[in-house]
Design an enzyme around this catalytic site. Structure first.
Site, PDB file in Angstrom:
ATOM      1  N   SER A   1      -0.829   0.680   6.133  1.00  0.00           N
ATOM      2  CA  SER A   1      -1.119  -0.196   7.263  1.00  0.00           C
ATOM      3  C   SER A   1      -2.115  -1.266   6.844  1.00  0.00           C
ATOM      4  O   SER A   1      -2.932  -1.051   5.948  1.00  0.00           O
ATOM      5  CB  SER A   1      -1.680   0.613   8.441  1.00  0.00           C
ATOM      6  OG  SER A   1      -1.802  -0.193   9.600  1.00  0.00           O
ATOM      7  N   ASP A   2      -2.044  -2.404   7.498  1.00  0.00           N
ATOM      8  CA  ASP A   2      -2.991  -3.481   7.225  1.00  0.00           C
ATOM      9  C   ASP A   2      -3.172  -4.299   8.499  1.00  0.00           C
ATOM     10  O   ASP A   2      -2.256  -4.378   9.326  1.00  0.00           O
ATOM     11  CB  ASP A   2      -2.495  -4.381   6.092  1.00  0.00           C
ATOM     12  CG  ASP A   2      -3.587  -5.324   5.608  1.00  0.00           C
ATOM     13  OD1 ASP A   2      -4.460  -4.864   4.847  1.00  0.00           O
ATOM     14  OD2 ASP A   2      -3.589  -6.503   5.999  1.00  0.00           O
ATOM     15  N   GLN A   3      -4.347  -4.884   8.630  1.00  0.00           N
ATOM     16  CA  GLN A   3      -4.636  -5.667   9.826  1.00  0.00           C
ATOM     17  C   GLN A   3      -5.232  -7.015   9.449  1.00  0.00           C
ATOM     18  O   GLN A   3      -6.128  -7.094   8.607  1.00  0.00           O
ATOM     19  CB  GLN A   3      -5.603  -4.916  10.730  1.00  0.00           C
ATOM     20  CG  GLN A   3      -5.840  -5.583  12.081  1.00  0.00           C
ATOM     21  CD  GLN A   3      -6.750  -4.752  12.965  1.00  0.00           C
ATOM     22  OE1 GLN A   3      -7.959  -4.748  12.766  1.00  0.00           O
ATOM     23  NE2 GLN A   3      -6.182  -4.026  13.909  1.00  0.00           N
TER      24      GLN A   3
ATOM     25  N   ALA B   1      -0.031  -4.347  10.907  1.00  0.00           N
ATOM     26  CA  ALA B   1       1.261  -4.045  10.290  1.00  0.00           C
ATOM     27  C   ALA B   1       1.302  -2.594   9.846  1.00  0.00           C
ATOM     28  O   ALA B   1       0.290  -2.006   9.450  1.00  0.00           O
ATOM     29  CB  ALA B   1       1.507  -4.963   9.107  1.00  0.00           C
TER      30      ALA B   1
ATOM     31  N   LYS C   1       0.831  -1.203   0.000  1.00  0.00           N
ATOM     32  CA  LYS C   1       0.000   0.000   0.000  1.00  0.00           C
ATOM     33  C   LYS C   1       0.867   1.256   0.000  1.00  0.00           C
ATOM     34  O   LYS C   1       0.643   2.189  -0.784  1.00  0.00           O
ATOM     35  CB  LYS C   1      -0.922   0.005   1.220  1.00  0.00           C
ATOM     36  CG  LYS C   1      -2.031  -1.030   1.180  1.00  0.00           C
ATOM     37  CD  LYS C   1      -2.800  -1.037   2.490  1.00  0.00           C
ATOM     38  CE  LYS C   1      -3.887  -2.099   2.504  1.00  0.00           C
ATOM     39  NZ  LYS C   1      -4.628  -2.120   3.794  1.00  0.00           N
TER      40      LYS C   1
END
Length: 203
Positions: free
Chosen positions: A74-76, A111, A58
């Site tokens: 960011s990623d979850q 993250a 991203k």
């Protein structure tokens, strides 16, 4: 507090209103741009690897559109018994998620990537993964159904908004960063921004 003009642009690579609200707490001017990447997990990819890869992708996609900028990605990924739990999308899917998680511990991998477009690609990315363990209350179906109809958290992995009414269906949250569960670990991000030369307190 405003960042002096000689500092690079800051861009949040996300469509999430939750991440936008969190980043605004730092009082640093920023822009928002949607990265629009494929977020499908790869075969045999561990949850934390998925989150880190997507956060980096991203940030990298948006950074390449804006040379010299600082880009936050960011990623979850939520997991129960090692299996990934995605965004439910519908009421029925959300209810099934909450039924499976009640009385259980769910691990959320959040993250983060800060991409510094002033550096070569091989040195541009700072990354971190912040783990949060959430214990869901053992609630009956009618309470879970009522919660979902009130808050409709169908765009949230784990089917609960901890920053709102969803906190009432949680029993315990364990994390080194209280903002990680909402989607953007600000403690880790402020460390990265400092490393990139961004000040927070100036006169």
């Amino acid at each position: 507090m405003s960042v002096p003009r000689h500092h690079p642009r800051l861009i949040l690579a996300s469509s999430s209103v939750y991440r936008k609200e969190l980043l605004s707490r730092l009082r640093i001017p920023f822009e928002v741009e949607v990265p629009a990447i494929d977020e499908t997990p790869l075969a045999a990819e561990a949850p934390q690897q998925t989150a880190l890869r997507l956060a980096r992708e991203k940030a990298g996609v948006v950074a390449r559109r804006h040379p010299g900028a600082l880009v936050v990605g960011s990623d979850q990924v939520a997991t129960l018994d090692g299996n990934q739990i995605g965004k439910p999308g519908t009421h029925e899917n959300a209810l099934r998620q909450l039924q499976a998680m009640r009385g259980r511990d769910v691990i959320f991998h959040t993250a983060l990537c800060l991409w510094d477009g002033r550096l070569p690609d091989e040195r541009a990315a700072q990354t971190a993964n912040v783990q949060t363990i959430v214990r869901f209350r053992n609630l009956p179906d009618d309470e879970l159904d009522a919660y979902l109809r009130l808050e409709q958290p169908y765009d949230c992995a784990g089917s609960a908004k901890n920053e709102a009414l969803g906190i009432a269906i949680l029993e315990k949250i364990e994390s080194e960063d209280p903002t990680a569960l909402t989607g953007l670990p600000l403690i880790a991000l402020t460390s990265m921004l400092r490393h990139a030369g961004i000040p927070f307190f100036t006169r």
